[in-house]
Design an enzyme around this catalytic site. Structure first.
Site, mmCIF file in Angstrom:
data_model
loop_
_atom_site.group_PDB
_atom_site.id
_atom_site.type_symbol
_atom_site.label_atom_id
_atom_site.label_comp_id
_atom_site.label_asym_id
_atom_site.label_seq_id
_atom_site.Cartn_x
_atom_site.Cartn_y
_atom_site.Cartn_z
ATOM 1 N N GLU A 63 0.818 -1.214 0.000
ATOM 2 C CA GLU A 63 0.000 0.000 0.000
ATOM 3 C C GLU A 63 0.848 1.258 0.000
ATOM 4 O OE1 GLU A 63 -0.231 -2.642 1.843
ATOM 5 O OE2 GLU A 63 -2.253 -3.027 2.603
ATOM 6 N N CYS A 86 -2.641 -3.622 6.932
ATOM 7 C CA CYS A 86 -2.215 -3.856 8.307
ATOM 8 C C CYS A 86 -2.605 -2.697 9.214
ATOM 9 C CB CYS A 86 -0.723 -4.161 8.380
ATOM 10 S SG CYS A 86 0.339 -2.785 7.969
ATOM 11 N N CYS A 95 -0.434 0.355 7.362
ATOM 12 C CA CYS A 95 -0.890 0.753 6.025
ATOM 13 C C CYS A 95 -2.274 1.386 6.095
ATOM 14 C CB CYS A 95 -0.932 -0.452 5.091
ATOM 15 S SG CYS A 95 0.700 -1.041 4.658
ATOM 16 N N ARG A 195 8.910 -23.721 -9.092
ATOM 17 C CA ARG A 195 10.101 -23.671 -8.228
ATOM 18 C C ARG A 195 10.446 -22.224 -7.899
ATOM 19 N NH1 ARG A 195 14.214 -28.002 -11.175
ATOM 20 N NH2 ARG A 195 13.076 -29.899 -10.586
ATOM 21 N N THR A 207 15.296 -40.560 -4.412
ATOM 22 C CA THR A 207 15.263 -39.796 -5.666
ATOM 23 C C THR A 207 16.584 -39.063 -5.881
ATOM 24 O OG1 THR A 207 12.889 -39.519 -5.429
ATOM 25 C CG2 THR A 207 13.989 -38.002 -6.921
ATOM 26 N N LEU A 215 17.517 -29.401 -9.131
ATOM 27 C CA LEU A 215 16.362 -28.786 -8.452
ATOM 28 C C LEU A 215 16.376 -27.266 -8.418
ATOM 29 C CD1 LEU A 215 15.912 -31.199 -5.378
ATOM 30 C CD2 LEU A 215 14.820 -31.333 -7.615
HETATM 31 C C1 AOF Z 1 0.030 -5.031 4.414
HETATM 32 N N1 AOF Z 1 0.599 -4.910 3.200
HETATM 33 O O1 AOF Z 1 2.069 -5.561 1.644
HETATM 34 C C2 AOF Z 1 1.941 -6.840 3.599
HETATM 35 C C3 AOF Z 1 1.295 -6.969 4.864
HETATM 36 O O2 AOF Z 1 6.775 -7.016 10.188
HETATM 37 P P1 AOF Z 1 5.897 -6.068 9.446
HETATM 38 O O3 AOF Z 1 5.716 -4.763 10.123
HETATM 39 O O4 AOF Z 1 6.303 -5.914 7.997
HETATM 40 O O5 AOF Z 1 4.432 -6.707 9.412
HETATM 41 C C4 AOF Z 1 4.225 -7.999 8.939
HETATM 42 C C5 AOF Z 1 2.740 -8.229 8.829
HETATM 43 O O6 AOF Z 1 2.182 -7.325 7.900
HETATM 44 C C6 AOF Z 1 2.359 -9.613 8.293
HETATM 45 O O7 AOF Z 1 2.241 -10.560 9.306
HETATM 46 C C7 AOF Z 1 1.011 -9.332 7.667
HETATM 47 O O8 AOF Z 1 0.025 -9.263 8.666
HETATM 48 C C8 AOF Z 1 1.190 -7.933 7.116
HETATM 49 N N2 AOF Z 1 1.626 -7.968 5.712
HETATM 50 N N3 AOF Z 1 0.340 -6.067 5.201
HETATM 51 O O9 AOF Z 1 -0.758 -4.165 4.818
HETATM 52 C C9 AOF Z 1 1.545 -5.752 2.756
HETATM 53 N N4 AOF Z 1 2.900 -7.702 3.196
HETATM 54 ZN ZN ZN Z 2 1.004 -2.816 5.871
#
Ligand code: AOF
Ligand code: ZN
Length: 370
Positions: A63, A86, A95, A195, A207, A215
């Site tokens: 964001e 978040c 965010c 991958r 394997t 791999l």
């Molecule tokens: C968002 N936007 O692009 C992502 C989110 O350790 P931090 O502060 O980076 O927070 C990690 C947490 O943020 C993760 O567990 C998940 O809840 C969120 N990821 N959130 O708004 C994002 N990657």
């Molecule tokens: Zn965020």
């Protein structure tokens, strides 16, 4: 406000945000790869004024990058996000706060975030600030790409994808013949793409000894995206001269080892550049649930299991497979072949077909645990 239903336009833009989120799969550490689009309409049609995908390593979040690109244009615009924004002060400010400060008028979200610091709180923060919020648009599609993050958060283990290449008569190879070509080039490239998007890839020692595989991801331009390679090898039988061990200085190689393995074997693989993972054993077998827990603790969210029949059977038998990816080649292997633990007529109960496709002369079927 969540009563405002998503229209075709919202779904189309969310689909674009989901496609964007795919770009950094496997590259954001333990953070999910999220996509965000900022869209505004000043009467001359819609315009995407900002786009963001969680940065390499996991920060900045999607964001804040999309808002930065949009600048002033974010004011009064709609933000499409594949995961609930978040709400916590982590290594970056929330965010949700950034969306509010930028003057976003409407937020359309797909999947919800199980992180207890965020769950429900991100959307609540936005609503309390007077932003119109619409949740759950293409939630299933978004969650499909976020599966590693979601499963690791909820189950404390990586998402396990079992990939098998089968002949049309349900065989995965011929005993004692090393690698047998079952599918063609287009399917092979798809596997390399899988991958590239996975955090780690795992095979059994049987394997490793029979096929001597590498791999890695060898798609042009994506060579740097090879996953960590893991060999289930309780007795450390992997030779230091194997292709896997010889490439350990370039692409990480983790080999499991039981406590009673000789110091000489340990030293030889360590000298080659491999890392050893201590594992518990149960009746001679490596305890997979405990191993998966350790892998999650080491930051692995997506694990691709690529062989062979024994290892596939162990993961299936313990109910540890979340996604089944079957590539089916047109040829028969016949009576000498190694039978696959599953085929199209024997998909374990609890799995539902997610997609099917044709790659050149090969067919592809994908199932996920319902
Ligand atoms: C968002 N936007 O692009 C992502 C989110 O350790 P931090 O502060 O980076 O927070 C990690 C947490 O943020 C993760 O567990 C998940 O809840 C969120 N990821 N959130 O708004 C994002 N990657
Ligand atoms: Zn965020």
């Amino acid at each position: 406000m969540s009563g405002v239903s998503g229209n075709e336009n919202d779904r189309r833009l969310m689909a674009a945000a989901i496609r964007l989120s795919r770009r950094h799969l496997g590259l954001t550490g333990t953070n999910p790869s999220v996509g965000c689009l900022i869209v505004r309409d000043d009467g001359n049609g819609q315009q995407i004024v900002g786009r963001g995908v969680t940065a390499l390593g996991g920060r900045p979040h999607a964001e804040t990058q999309a808002l930065e690109e949009a600048g002033e244009a974010a004011h009064g615009a709609t933000a499409y996000v594949t995961l609930e924004p978040c709400a916590h002060h982590g290594r970056t400010p929330p965010c949700s706060e950034a969306l509010i400060t930028a003057g976003i008028a409407r937020v359309v979200g797909a999947a919800s975030d199980p992180d207890p610091r965020v769950s429900g709180k991100g959307y609540a923060m936005l609503r309390n600030a007077g932003i119109q919020v619409l949740e759950g648009i293409l939630a299933e599609e978004a969650a499909d790409l976020l599966a590693g993050y979601l499963i690791r958060s909820i189950k404390k283990r990586p998402e396990v994808t079992l990939k098998l290449a089968l002949s049309v008569d349900g065989k995965i190879g011929r005993a004692g013949q090393g690698q047998v070509r079952i599918t063609e080039e287009t399917a092979r490239r798809q596997v390399h793409l899988m991958r590239a998007e996975a955090d780690a890839i795992l095979i059994g020692i049987g394997t490793a000894l029979a096929d001597d595989p590498l791999l890695t991801c060898r798609l042009p331009g994506l060579e740097g995206r090879s996953p960590t390679r893991i060999v289930l090898d309780r007795d450390l039988r992997l030779p230091p001269a194997s292709t896997l061990a010889r490439s350990a200085p370039e692409v990480p190689l983790w080999v499991t080892a039981a406590k009673d393995v000789s110091p000489e074997r340990r030293a030889a693989l360590l000298a080659a550049g491999a890392e050893l993972l201590g594992v518990e054993t149960f009746e001679g077998h490596i305890a997979l649930p405990e191993l998966l827990e350790d892998l999650a603790a080491r930051g692995i969210s997506t694990l691709m299991v690529e062989g062979g029949a024994f290892t596939a059977g162990e993961f299936l038998g313990e109910g540890l497979v979340d996604r089944l990816c079957l590539f089916v080649g047109p040829g028969e292997i016949g009576g000498q072949g190694i039978a696959s633990p599953i085929d199209l007529d024997h998909i374990p109960s609890g799995f539902a077909k997610r997609r099917e496709a044709r790659f050149g002369g090969d067919l592809y079927f994908e199932y996920v645990r319902a």
